[in-house]
Write an enzyme that holds these catalytic residues in place. Structure first.
Site, PDB file in Angstrom:
ATOM      1  N   SER A 616      -6.681   7.751   4.586  1.00  0.00           N
ATOM      2  CA  SER A 616      -7.748   7.811   5.579  1.00  0.00           C
ATOM      3  C   SER A 616      -8.337   6.425   5.748  1.00  0.00           C
ATOM      4  O   SER A 616      -8.481   5.679   4.768  1.00  0.00           O
ATOM      5  CB  SER A 616      -8.829   8.807   5.133  1.00  0.00           C
ATOM      6  OG  SER A 616      -9.858   8.873   6.092  1.00  0.00           O
ATOM      7  N   LYS A 621      -6.346   9.089  10.175  1.00  0.00           N
ATOM      8  CA  LYS A 621      -5.842   9.545   8.887  1.00  0.00           C
ATOM      9  C   LYS A 621      -4.397   9.993   9.047  1.00  0.00           C
ATOM     10  O   LYS A 621      -3.914  10.252  10.152  1.00  0.00           O
ATOM     11  CB  LYS A 621      -6.695  10.687   8.352  1.00  0.00           C
ATOM     12  CG  LYS A 621      -6.782  11.902   9.279  1.00  0.00           C
ATOM     13  CD  LYS A 621      -7.767  12.929   8.746  1.00  0.00           C
ATOM     14  CE  LYS A 621      -7.923  14.095   9.725  1.00  0.00           C
ATOM     15  NZ  LYS A 621      -8.904  15.101   9.247  1.00  0.00           N
ATOM     16  N   VAL A 622      -3.722  10.086   7.894  1.00  0.00           N
ATOM     17  CA  VAL A 622      -2.360  10.608   7.830  1.00  0.00           C
ATOM     18  C   VAL A 622      -2.377  11.801   6.890  1.00  0.00           C
ATOM     19  O   VAL A 622      -2.882  11.714   5.768  1.00  0.00           O
ATOM     20  CB  VAL A 622      -1.370   9.541   7.326  1.00  0.00           C
ATOM     21  CG1 VAL A 622       0.013  10.140   7.171  1.00  0.00           C
ATOM     22  CG2 VAL A 622      -1.318   8.368   8.279  1.00  0.00           C
ATOM     23  N   ASP A 809       2.170  -7.147   9.288  1.00  0.00           N
ATOM     24  CA  ASP A 809       1.504  -6.800   8.025  1.00  0.00           C
ATOM     25  C   ASP A 809       2.538  -6.278   7.039  1.00  0.00           C
ATOM     26  O   ASP A 809       2.369  -5.215   6.440  1.00  0.00           O
ATOM     27  CB  ASP A 809       0.402  -5.761   8.266  1.00  0.00           C
ATOM     28  CG  ASP A 809      -0.524  -5.607   7.055  1.00  0.00           C
ATOM     29  OD1 ASP A 809      -0.401  -6.426   6.117  1.00  0.00           O
ATOM     30  OD2 ASP A 809      -1.336  -4.680   7.043  1.00  0.00           O
ATOM     31  N   ARG A 813       2.501  -2.495   0.142  1.00  0.00           N
ATOM     32  CA  ARG A 813       1.668  -1.331   0.453  1.00  0.00           C
ATOM     33  C   ARG A 813       2.099  -0.663   1.756  1.00  0.00           C
ATOM     34  O   ARG A 813       1.737   0.489   2.011  1.00  0.00           O
ATOM     35  CB  ARG A 813       0.198  -1.754   0.540  1.00  0.00           C
ATOM     36  CG  ARG A 813      -0.080  -2.764   1.637  1.00  0.00           C
ATOM     37  CD  ARG A 813      -1.520  -3.248   1.656  1.00  0.00           C
ATOM     38  NE  ARG A 813      -1.682  -4.350   2.599  1.00  0.00           N
ATOM     39  CZ  ARG A 813      -1.483  -5.621   2.276  1.00  0.00           C
ATOM     40  NH1 ARG A 813      -1.135  -5.952   1.045  1.00  0.00           N
ATOM     41  NH2 ARG A 813      -1.633  -6.580   3.183  1.00  0.00           N
ATOM     42  N   ASN A 814       2.863  -1.382   2.591  1.00  0.00           N
ATOM     43  CA  ASN A 814       3.339  -0.831   3.864  1.00  0.00           C
ATOM     44  C   ASN A 814       4.829  -0.498   3.829  1.00  0.00           C
ATOM     45  O   ASN A 814       5.494  -0.455   4.867  1.00  0.00           O
ATOM     46  CB  ASN A 814       3.063  -1.820   5.006  1.00  0.00           C
ATOM     47  CG  ASN A 814       1.600  -1.841   5.391  1.00  0.00           C
ATOM     48  OD1 ASN A 814       0.930  -0.815   5.334  1.00  0.00           O
ATOM     49  ND2 ASN A 814       1.096  -2.999   5.763  1.00  0.00           N
TER      50      ASN A 814
END
Length: 991
Positions: A616, A621-622, A809, A813-814
């Site tokens: 979120s 959010k996912v 980016d 983390r991605n």
């Protein structure tokens, strides 16, 4: 603006448009604008940064003038330039203070960065390297200054376009030789290509045959099965096929036919193969032998010692008396004929009658036109004023066919247009998409209206709800009318129904429903209450209070709006770019707001069953969800659903829709979190993506620190199991990655199977689930896995680079991890809490991932695929440090920015080899041009991975080995090497 460099040994004509503002503008005086056309006629490299032309350049005043009867300050000029000229649109502004600008061409915004010359004038430039019909049109420049705003319109047209031609090549016999010449009389000078194929297969008809470039005459190749000659220049490509009768082939069902116009050359080739060389060929026209001099024969032996003979019939310039049946005869083969028809002018034959089609929403369908034409046609498909490429295929019966499948299930009129030098042809198709009605409702003080674009056209019912509850059963018949219904709007059939509000329904909920053969949709409307707010009538004190508070409310609202506008807006990390020049900063982001959304991606939102929140953030959010039937009917799978927060504004919803259109345009790849579907109708926008069960790579690496092993031999010793490695790649994967090691320990106990007994399906399913959990508990991480992660991310970025897409980016983390240690690049920035994430640092008016950004992105705001390469180097450092934060112990402050500018690079991470560290350093080259490309990174890492896997197998064959060869250049594993980094058993604290 950089100087133009010479291309292909010749610099085309360069044209510069300069619009000069000579006076300071006031609100009372119109600005003085002068538009200049500068034609550079020398062949030297032209520096276009200068505001004035050189002595060798011609200058022309275009007479830029205000647009008459315009409410805005608009200056316009008409410009004619030569085809293929290089063009610079340059504007000089003598306006005081800062200026901002925007170029607009064909509804697309182009990058615009003003600068100042030595006379302190603002300069705005844009380069077009080659002017073609696609680049011609109106260029609008919008300028905003402290004094006022201007618009400059430059309409560019092409001069002498008829001088440029591309003619189909023709064949000619060489004098005193039995060989052919291929000739094309075109301007600019074309390149001639011979295409030879040894079969008539479909692959031979494509772009893959052998090509002999810049060779005009051929001899040996004339014995090939399929022969074509093509001419190519800047206008395109035209090909001519050598008409052939093959006596060894079975007869065609229809007689082959050749069309020519009066005056064109005729060439027919008759070909025969026989085991004995004693056979001959002959030509006849209408049962008369051709005159000597109008044919010649060639022969050769093939590799299997059979004789190949070819006999050419040719006429340098045909007339009407050359029409007839040309028959080739042989003593060893049956005769074959072809009909040659000589025309006065060309033609296009096809059915002109309009055709209507009705298809389902996801049905595969293509429009097709079958035609016969000579000369070859130029064609196009048009829908909603947009043209699409037209492809043609030749059929065996002498006809051709053109198909169009890219309609994206958009209803409306599709137009096929074809033309050649002598004829034109147009055919109209109508496409209707059968779909359930989707109802939109609105209400005013006196009426409530509902509209729908479903097909077939829906019928309407209105119902009254009791006591403002959703229980609506009482049908409304009075006051319902439907004038001007069934109107066709933008290719969609729109039906509407209106209810006049009477006293009987005021204050109640009413429901309008549209239904057709595919289903029913309804919308509920609350009609206004009887009387204007009776509870405050004659309440003078209430109005007085409102009057006193109103100024404060207005001021507060303005402050809130101002602050809200200052905040950053949601924007997808992934962006597709259009490069406009040779420099890194000459590009613009593609605006997907104008693109059509393809409804084939639409998924019924009622087939989603939501679970927990996966992430979120500030904008959305996912959530984890179960999707029923999204991959296969009757099968449910876990998915990740990306959505905005409930109070999202229209701009954020537009940004999410643009991201959806971009993802549908991008396509799928095994190392990208792929789009599976979307919900856009009758509710909030949902984007449905693949679900990756192990979360992001950063936390995955950190969680596996205690289970990291240098080699597989260490794992064998520690667990005392019988291991055998298997390459279980991801389905449809080409990745050379070592996958999870299977464990063969007491298999009968784990699988629940023995030779004498069977278990129920439920018991077997339970045992299988238990076995998978046990394997996960024993799952370990090796150096080969880290290499595989790096390789897969490089493959995903290679795909994005091929699609002209930049990430902006890229970080651990991605990147998400799923079954089989498959990693996928994602874009879930919408659900990241960047306000509380220390990785995102305030810089200017935005929060940026500073430690992952390339210098040009950090200091100049330039993002390219090469800046993604820098970020990939940081990601490599994260992987081979098992999730340590980059630049450990260094805070992001002024000193950090100076370090980056000085060329500072991080030390080698603890788990990396010298080769991997070399890759990182190459990614961190300060000059972006010196960084490797993602295809190069993929190739290098693939080799590293193959070496590591070979070393693993060698050590397994030897059973015991201290360290595989891939570690020979590594620093030893000891805490004394780098105390700031974690050991395999003790993760360090994050900085």
């Amino acid at each position: 603006m950089p100087a133009l460099v010479r291309r292909g040994g010749r610099l085309p004509l360069l044209v510069v448009f300069s619009t000069i503002f000579f006076e300071t503008v006031t609100n009372q005086d119109l600005p003085v604008v002068k538009c200049i056309l500068i034609s550079h006629k020398n062949d030297s490299t032209v520096g276009i940064s200068s505001a004035r032309p050189t002595a060798s350049e011609a200058l022309e005043d275009l007479g830029c003038a205000p647009r008459p009867k315009s409410t805005e300050t608009v200056y316009e000029a008409l410009v004619e330039v030569d085809v293929f000229a290089s063009v610079t649109l340059e504007v000089l502004l003598s306006t005081p203070g800062n200026i901002s600008c925007l170029w607009v061409f064909k509804h697309s915004s182009l990058s615009c960065q003003p600068r100042f010359d030595i006379q302190n004038r603002g300069v705005v430039s844009m380069v077009i390297l080659k002017m073609t019909e696609a680049q011609a049109g109106e260029y609008l420049l919008f300028i905003q200054s402290e004094a006022t705003n201007y618009t400059i319109s430059l309409t560019v047209s092409l001069r002498n376009t008829l001088l440029y031609t591309l003619r189909k090549p023709y064949f000619k016999k060489m004098e005193n030789q039995d060989a052919l010449i291929c000739i094309s009389e075109s301007i600019p000078e074309p390149t001639v290509e011979w295409l030879f194929c040894d079969s008539q297969s479909e692959s031979c008809k494509g772009e893959n045959p052998v090509v002999v470039t810049k060779e005009q005459k051929v001899f040996r190749e004339l014995f090939e099965t399929d022969i074509r000659c093509c001419a190519r220049n800047e206008l395109g490509r035209e090909c001519t096929k050598l008409f052939t009768i093959d006596l060894n082939k079975s007869p065609q069902t229809t007689l082959p036919q050749l069309f020519l116009k009066v005056g064109e050359p005729l060439w027919i080739r008759c070909k025969a193969v026989y085991v004995n060389y004693r056979f001959g060929l002959s030509w006849e026209l209408e049962n008369k032998v051709l005159q000597e001099g109008s044919y010649f024969e060639m022969s050769t032996y093939s590799t299997n010692r059979t004789m190949i003979r070819i006999l050419f019939a040719f006429v340098s310039s045909v007339g009407r008396n050359d029409t007839g049946y040309y028959t080739c005869s042989s003593s060893e083969h049956p005769s074959k004929s072809a009909l040659v028809t000589i025309l006065e002018k060309g033609f296009i034959n096809a059915s002109k009658s309009s055709e209507n089609y009705e298809i389902d929403q996801y049905e595969e369908f293509c429009f097709s036109v079958r035609f016969q034409a000579y000369p070859q046609i130029r064609c196009s498909w048009t829908f909603s004023r947009k043209s699409f490429p037209c492809e043609q295929w030749d059929l065996d019966d002498g006809y051709s066919i053109s198909k169009f499948c890219n309609h994206k299930h958009q209803p409306g009129e599709y137009i096929f247009h074809a033309e050649n030098d002598d004829a034109q042809f147009t055919k109209i198709f109508t496409l209707n998409i059968r779909r359930k009605p989707q109802v939109l409702a609105e209400a005013s003080a006196s009426q409530a209206s509902c509209s729908s674009d479903g097909y077939p056209l829906p019928s309407w019912t209105w119902k009254k709800c009791s006591d403002k509850s959703p229980n609506c059963t009482e049908e409304i018949t009075e006051g319902v009318w439907s004038t001007n219904t069934n109107r066709k709007v933008f290719g969609r059939w729109v039906s509407s129904s209106t209810l006049n509000i009477s006293e009987a329904v005021k204050g109640f909920l009413v429901k309008c429903c549209a239904y057709n053969s595919l289903g029913t949709s309804c919308e509920t409307i609350l009609l206004n209450s009887p009387g204007p707010f009776p509870f405050i009538q004659d309440n003078i004190s209430f109005y007085a209070t409102i009057g006193l508070c109103l100024p404060f409310i207005v001021v507060l609202a303005l402050l809130i709006c101002h602050k809200y506008k200052k905040q950053f807006r949601y924007e997808s990390q992934l962006q597709m770019v259009q490069v406009t020049g040779s420099l890194d900063n000459e590009y613009f982001y593609i605006d997907f707001r104008e693109y059509e959304y393809d409804l084939k991606w639409e998924f019924p939102r009622e087939n989603l069953e939501f679970g927990k929140v996966l992430g979120s953030g500030a904008f959305g959010k996912v959530m984890n969800a179960t999707a029923y039937g999204i991959s296969k009917t009757g099968v449910s799978i876990q998915v990740a659903v990306k959505m905005l927060k409930e109070k999202a504004d229209s701009s954020e919803r537009e940004a999410l829709m643009s991201e959806l259109k971009m993802m549908t345009h991008l396509g799928s790849h095994e190392n990208i979190v792929n789009l599976l579907g979307a919900c856009t109708l009758s509710g909030p926008v949902y984007l449905i993506f693949e679900y990756c069960c192990y979360g992001d790579l950063l936390n995955y690496l950190r969680s596996k620190r205690e289970k990291f092993h240098r080699t597989w031999t260490e794992i064998f010793k520690e667990h005392n199991f019988s291991f055998y490695p298997t390459s279980q790649s991801h389905p449809n994967s080409s990745m050379p990655c070592p996958r999870e090691v299977q464990i063969q320990q007491d298999w009968e106990h784990i699988s629940g199977f023995s030779g004498n007994s069977f278990q129920s399906e439920d018991e077997i399913e339970y045992e299988n689930q238990k076995r998978l959990e046990e394997e996960e508990d024993l799952n370990v991480l090796t150096f080969e896995d880290l290499l595989c992660f790096a390789y897969q991310v490089a493959k995903g970025m290679e795909f994005l680079e091929f699609k002209s897409c930049i990430h902006r980016d890229l970080a651990a983390r991605n990147v998400l991890v799923t079954h089989g240690k498959v990693v996928k690049i994602c874009d879930f920035g919408l659900a990241r809490d960047i306000m509380n994430d220390s990785n995102y640092v305030i810089r200017g008016n935005a929060r940026l991932p500073v430690k992952w950004m390339a210098p040009e992105s950090l200091f100049e705001g330039v993002y390219t695929i090469k800046s993604d390469v820098w970020s990939y180097g940081i990601l490599l450092w994260e992987i081979f440090s098992l999730g340590v934060n980059p630049y450990p112990g260094i805070p992001v402050d002024a000193h950090f920015y100076k370090l980056i500018q000085s060329g500072f690079k991080m030390d080698q991470p603890f788990y990396a080899t010298e080769e991997i560290y070399f890759i990182m350093q190459s990614c961190w080259a300060f000059d972006s041009r010196k960084r490797p490309s993602f295809p190069q990174l993929t190739s290098f890492l693939g080799c590293q991975l193959a070496d590591a896997e070979e070393a693993m197998y060698q050590n397994m064959d030897g059973h015991v080995s201290e360290r595989p060869s891939v570690y020979q250049n590594r620093r030893p594993f000891s805490r004394e090497v780098d105390p700031a980094l974690p050991s395999p058993q003790a993760p360090a604290e994050e900085s």
